[in-house]
Design a protein around this motif. Structure first.
Motif, mmCIF file in Angstrom:
data_model
loop_
_atom_site.group_PDB
_atom_site.id
_atom_site.type_symbol
_atom_site.label_atom_id
_atom_site.label_comp_id
_atom_site.label_asym_id
_atom_site.label_seq_id
_atom_site.Cartn_x
_atom_site.Cartn_y
_atom_site.Cartn_z
ATOM 1 N N ALA A 54 50.114 37.430 52.580
ATOM 2 C CA ALA A 54 48.925 37.231 51.743
ATOM 3 C C ALA A 54 48.290 35.873 52.022
ATOM 4 O O ALA A 54 47.058 35.753 52.064
ATOM 5 C CB ALA A 54 49.295 37.361 50.264
ATOM 6 N N ILE A 55 49.118 34.847 52.222
ATOM 7 C CA ILE A 55 48.574 33.516 52.544
ATOM 8 C C ILE A 55 47.917 33.540 53.919
ATOM 9 O O ILE A 55 46.846 32.974 54.114
ATOM 10 C CB ILE A 55 49.664 32.432 52.458
ATOM 11 C CG1 ILE A 55 50.192 32.333 51.019
ATOM 12 C CG2 ILE A 55 49.122 31.084 52.918
ATOM 13 C CD1 ILE A 55 51.439 31.464 50.874
ATOM 14 N N GLU A 111 54.599 34.708 49.486
ATOM 15 C CA GLU A 111 53.906 35.850 50.085
ATOM 16 C C GLU A 111 53.158 35.414 51.343
ATOM 17 O O GLU A 111 51.933 35.265 51.346
ATOM 18 C CB GLU A 111 52.959 36.474 49.064
ATOM 19 C CG GLU A 111 53.690 37.040 47.862
ATOM 20 C CD GLU A 111 52.749 37.555 46.788
ATOM 21 O OE1 GLU A 111 51.504 37.551 46.997
ATOM 22 O OE2 GLU A 111 53.255 37.961 45.727
ATOM 23 N N ASP A 126 46.491 36.080 55.270
ATOM 24 C CA ASP A 126 45.199 36.744 55.055
ATOM 25 C C ASP A 126 44.168 35.770 54.476
ATOM 26 O O ASP A 126 43.011 35.756 54.904
ATOM 27 C CB ASP A 126 45.354 37.934 54.100
ATOM 28 C CG ASP A 126 46.123 39.099 54.714
ATOM 29 O OD1 ASP A 126 46.246 39.153 55.960
ATOM 30 O OD2 ASP A 126 46.603 39.946 53.937
ATOM 31 N N LEU A 127 44.590 34.946 53.491
ATOM 32 C CA LEU A 127 43.676 33.964 52.900
ATOM 33 C C LEU A 127 43.180 32.971 53.949
ATOM 34 O O LEU A 127 41.989 32.680 54.031
ATOM 35 C CB LEU A 127 44.362 33.174 51.782
ATOM 36 C CG LEU A 127 44.535 33.827 50.439
ATOM 37 C CD1 LEU A 127 45.312 32.897 49.498
ATOM 38 C CD2 LEU A 127 43.194 34.180 49.833
ATOM 39 N N ALA A 157 47.570 28.372 47.507
ATOM 40 C CA ALA A 157 48.906 28.933 47.697
ATOM 41 C C ALA A 157 49.810 28.171 46.738
ATOM 42 O O ALA A 157 49.963 26.957 46.856
ATOM 43 C CB ALA A 157 49.366 28.755 49.138
ATOM 44 N N TRP A 194 43.995 33.187 45.343
ATOM 45 C CA TRP A 194 45.284 32.538 45.480
ATOM 46 C C TRP A 194 46.348 33.558 45.857
ATOM 47 O O TRP A 194 46.183 34.757 45.637
ATOM 48 C CB TRP A 194 45.673 31.764 44.224
ATOM 49 C CG TRP A 194 46.257 32.593 43.106
ATOM 50 C CD1 TRP A 194 45.577 33.390 42.254
ATOM 51 C CD2 TRP A 194 47.632 32.683 42.737
ATOM 52 N NE1 TRP A 194 46.439 33.969 41.366
ATOM 53 C CE2 TRP A 194 47.700 33.554 41.630
ATOM 54 C CE3 TRP A 194 48.809 32.113 43.209
ATOM 55 C CZ2 TRP A 194 48.901 33.882 41.008
ATOM 56 C CZ3 TRP A 194 50.000 32.425 42.583
ATOM 57 C CH2 TRP A 194 50.048 33.288 41.508
ATOM 58 N N ALA A 195 47.418 33.043 46.438
ATOM 59 C CA ALA A 195 48.587 33.855 46.769
ATOM 60 C C ALA A 195 49.827 33.039 46.421
ATOM 61 O O ALA A 195 49.807 31.807 46.462
ATOM 62 C CB ALA A 195 48.582 34.219 48.250
ATOM 63 N N HIS A 196 50.886 33.744 46.093
ATOM 64 C CA HIS A 196 52.151 33.088 45.779
ATOM 65 C C HIS A 196 52.739 32.491 47.059
ATOM 66 O O HIS A 196 52.617 33.068 48.148
ATOM 67 C CB HIS A 196 53.132 34.093 45.164
ATOM 68 C CG HIS A 196 54.308 33.434 44.530
ATOM 69 N ND1 HIS A 196 55.396 33.012 45.257
ATOM 70 C CD2 HIS A 196 54.543 33.091 43.243
ATOM 71 C CE1 HIS A 196 56.274 32.441 44.441
ATOM 72 N NE2 HIS A 196 55.781 32.487 43.206
#
Length: 172
Positions: free
Chosen positions: A154-155, A151, A157-158, A134, A146-148
């Protein structure tokens, strides 16, 4: 079954900010979360003049403070070495997911939290336990998901993808 994922990164990367955003995001998805935070310096949640502080200062090894709203157990090391992560995790009640902040040198699955403006080196090239990243900048290499940092979905989800794939870390 309790799963574990860590947030690891240098000071100022945004681990705590990310943690406080992940917890409600997990709750919104029905995931029960507990956290374990590593403190790098001598810290105290107690204050001189409080009865619990006086109990510890007098030599009590453990002091449990309880009210109708919460309880806290303070344990003094009294010269013993810092307990390992696994022993600390054993103190937590079973939950769907434990998110660990810090303990970046320990061998557990982690999400690297990185902020480009800090100028600190990336952890993932040297740490094989980094499962995803992240960050506010794309990581070098591109071999890890990776995610911003902005977000949060999205993180989340990761974190869930990696925590669920890793299985029961605590053996419960």
């Amino acid at each position: 079954m309790t799963r574990l994922i860590g947030l690891a990164g240098w000071s100022g990367a945004g681990k705590t900010t990310l943690m406080t955003r992940l917890i409600p995001a997990m709750a919104a998805r029905g995931i029960g979360v507990s956290t374990l935070k590593h403190a790098h310096h001598a810290f105290d949640i107690d204050r001189p003049g409080k009865d619990s502080y006086e109990h510890r200062a007098a030599g009590a090894r453990q002091v449990l403070v309880a009210s109708a709203h919460r309880w806290a157990l303070m344990t003094e090391h009294r010269g013993a070495t810092e307990p390992p992560l696994r022993d600390l995790l054993a103190q937590l009640a079973p939950v769907d997911l434990v998110i660990v902040e810090g303990f970046k040198r320990d061998h557990h699955p982690k999400i690297e939290v990185h902020r480009g403006a800090n100028g600190k080196p990336w952890l993932h090239p040297e740490d094989p336990h980094i499962a995803a990243i992240a960050s506010d900048v794309p990581p070098p290499g591109g071999d890890l998901p990776w995610a911003h940092l902005d977000e949060i979905d999205a993180i989340t989800d990761l974190v869930l993808a990696h925590a669920m794939a890793l299985g029961d870390f605590l053996g419960r």
